[in-house]
Design a protein around this motif. Structure first.
Motif, PDB file in Angstrom:
ATOM      1  N   GLY A   1     -63.463 -44.242  47.189  1.00  0.00           N
ATOM      2  CA  GLY A   1     -64.211 -43.414  46.249  1.00  0.00           C
ATOM      3  C   GLY A   1     -63.988 -41.938  46.461  1.00  0.00           C
ATOM      4  O   GLY A   1     -64.915 -41.137  46.373  1.00  0.00           O
TER       5      GLY A   1
ATOM      6  N   ARG B   1     -69.067 -44.546  52.175  1.00  0.00           N
ATOM      7  CA  ARG B   1     -67.789 -44.465  51.450  1.00  0.00           C
ATOM      8  C   ARG B   1     -66.601 -44.621  52.377  1.00  0.00           C
ATOM      9  O   ARG B   1     -65.543 -45.099  51.973  1.00  0.00           O
ATOM     10  CB  ARG B   1     -67.649 -43.116  50.732  1.00  0.00           C
ATOM     11  CG  ARG B   1     -68.443 -42.975  49.467  1.00  0.00           C
ATOM     12  CD  ARG B   1     -67.910 -41.827  48.639  1.00  0.00           C
ATOM     13  NE  ARG B   1     -67.998 -40.558  49.364  1.00  0.00           N
ATOM     14  CZ  ARG B   1     -66.988 -39.707  49.478  1.00  0.00           C
ATOM     15  NH1 ARG B   1     -65.802 -40.001  48.945  1.00  0.00           N
ATOM     16  NH2 ARG B   1     -67.140 -38.557  50.115  1.00  0.00           N
TER      17      ARG B   1
ATOM     18  N   ASP C   1     -58.847 -38.817  41.685  1.00  0.00           N
ATOM     19  CA  ASP C   1     -60.296 -38.976  41.799  1.00  0.00           C
ATOM     20  C   ASP C   1     -60.655 -40.459  41.700  1.00  0.00           C
ATOM     21  O   ASP C   1     -60.217 -41.149  40.781  1.00  0.00           O
ATOM     22  CB  ASP C   1     -60.958 -38.169  40.678  1.00  0.00           C
ATOM     23  CG  ASP C   1     -62.458 -37.994  40.898  1.00  0.00           C
ATOM     24  OD1 ASP C   1     -63.076 -37.282  40.084  1.00  0.00           O
ATOM     25  OD2 ASP C   1     -63.009 -38.567  41.850  1.00  0.00           O
ATOM     26  N   GLY C   2     -61.449 -40.940  42.674  1.00  0.00           N
ATOM     27  CA  GLY C   2     -61.828 -42.344  42.708  1.00  0.00           C
ATOM     28  C   GLY C   2     -60.911 -43.232  43.517  1.00  0.00           C
ATOM     29  O   GLY C   2     -61.216 -44.408  43.741  1.00  0.00           O
TER      30      GLY C   2
ATOM     31  N   VAL D   1     -57.285 -34.550  46.715  1.00  0.00           N
ATOM     32  CA  VAL D   1     -57.830 -35.399  45.657  1.00  0.00           C
ATOM     33  C   VAL D   1     -57.939 -34.568  44.389  1.00  0.00           C
ATOM     34  O   VAL D   1     -58.537 -33.493  44.387  1.00  0.00           O
ATOM     35  CB  VAL D   1     -59.204 -35.956  46.045  1.00  0.00           C
ATOM     36  CG1 VAL D   1     -59.682 -36.949  44.976  1.00  0.00           C
ATOM     37  CG2 VAL D   1     -59.157 -36.625  47.401  1.00  0.00           C
TER      38      VAL D   1
ATOM     39  N   ASN E   1     -63.171 -38.063  46.050  1.00  0.00           N
ATOM     40  CA  ASN E   1     -63.398 -37.080  44.993  1.00  0.00           C
ATOM     41  C   ASN E   1     -62.817 -35.750  45.449  1.00  0.00           C
ATOM     42  O   ASN E   1     -62.470 -35.584  46.629  1.00  0.00           O
ATOM     43  CB  ASN E   1     -64.887 -36.984  44.660  1.00  0.00           C
ATOM     44  CG  ASN E   1     -65.719 -36.538  45.843  1.00  0.00           C
ATOM     45  OD1 ASN E   1     -65.588 -35.402  46.313  1.00  0.00           O
ATOM     46  ND2 ASN E   1     -66.564 -37.423  46.349  1.00  0.00           N
ATOM     47  N   PRO E   2     -62.690 -34.782  44.551  1.00  0.00           N
ATOM     48  CA  PRO E   2     -62.051 -33.513  44.917  1.00  0.00           C
ATOM     49  C   PRO E   2     -62.710 -32.808  46.106  1.00  0.00           C
ATOM     50  O   PRO E   2     -62.033 -32.065  46.827  1.00  0.00           O
ATOM     51  CB  PRO E   2     -62.154 -32.695  43.634  1.00  0.00           C
ATOM     52  CG  PRO E   2     -62.113 -33.722  42.546  1.00  0.00           C
ATOM     53  CD  PRO E   2     -62.896 -34.886  43.089  1.00  0.00           C
ATOM     54  N   ASP E   3     -63.999 -33.036  46.343  1.00  0.00           N
ATOM     55  CA  ASP E   3     -64.661 -32.417  47.490  1.00  0.00           C
ATOM     56  C   ASP E   3     -64.162 -32.964  48.821  1.00  0.00           C
ATOM     57  O   ASP E   3     -64.436 -32.386  49.877  1.00  0.00           O
ATOM     58  CB  ASP E   3     -66.181 -32.610  47.409  1.00  0.00           C
ATOM     59  CG  ASP E   3     -66.813 -31.789  46.299  1.00  0.00           C
ATOM     60  OD1 ASP E   3     -67.911 -32.155  45.846  1.00  0.00           O
ATOM     61  OD2 ASP E   3     -66.199 -30.789  45.870  1.00  0.00           O
ATOM     62  N   ASP E   4     -63.463 -34.092  48.775  1.00  0.00           N
ATOM     63  CA  ASP E   4     -62.900 -34.667  50.000  1.00  0.00           C
ATOM     64  C   ASP E   4     -61.571 -34.024  50.367  1.00  0.00           C
ATOM     65  O   ASP E   4     -61.012 -34.331  51.424  1.00  0.00           O
ATOM     66  CB  ASP E   4     -62.709 -36.177  49.836  1.00  0.00           C
ATOM     67  CG  ASP E   4     -64.026 -36.911  49.675  1.00  0.00           C
ATOM     68  OD1 ASP E   4     -64.111 -37.795  48.795  1.00  0.00           O
ATOM     69  OD2 ASP E   4     -64.979 -36.606  50.429  1.00  0.00           O
TER      70      ASP E   4
END
Length: 125
Positions: free
Chosen positions: A85, A67, A14-15, A124, A87-90
């Motif tokens: 950046g 992003r 993450d990140g 992610v 995140n798990p939604d990616d």
């Protein structure tokens, strides 16, 4: 005919950041725009970003503008997606797409692309 090969996916925290690449081969002179789609588990494939191979602009879906960045190496028929950046939604399978002038308006696909790569997984956690 056009062949597309993606690379650069993988697992990241993450990140973190990743850079995807997509190399086109075959009838590359016919390509007018290229781009990236993604398909998350249980969801439909959706556009992330796309770019004109003739310098006529780019397109970003609102969810990723700011992003992610898309760029091209026209001489090598390659596009890139710099993803920052994350995140798990990616988390999704990311697919490269391409098509000819009839399917493009500048950097925007105006129809569902006909040429697709095999996809590269981005996870992610």
């Amino acid at each position: 005919h056009v062949q597309l090969v993606e690379s650069g996916g993988g697992s990241v925290q993450d990140g973190g950041s990743l850079r995807l690449s997509c190399a086109a081969s075959g009838d590359t002179g016919s390509i007018s725009c290229m781009g990236w789609y993604r398909q998350a588990p249980g969801k439909e494939r959706e556009v992330v970003a796309s770019i004109s191979m003739h310098g006529l602009g780019t397109y970003f879906a609102p969810s990723w503008e700011g992003r992610f960045a898309i760029s091209q190496d026209k001489a090598n028929h390659t596009i890139y997606l710099q993803m920052n950046g994350l995140n798990p939604d990616d988390t999704a399978m990311y697919y490269c797409a391409a098509d000819t002038p009839a399917y493009c308006s500048g950097g925007l696909f105006i129809h569902r692309p006909r040429y697709w790569g095999q996809g590269t997984q981005v996870t992610v956690s």
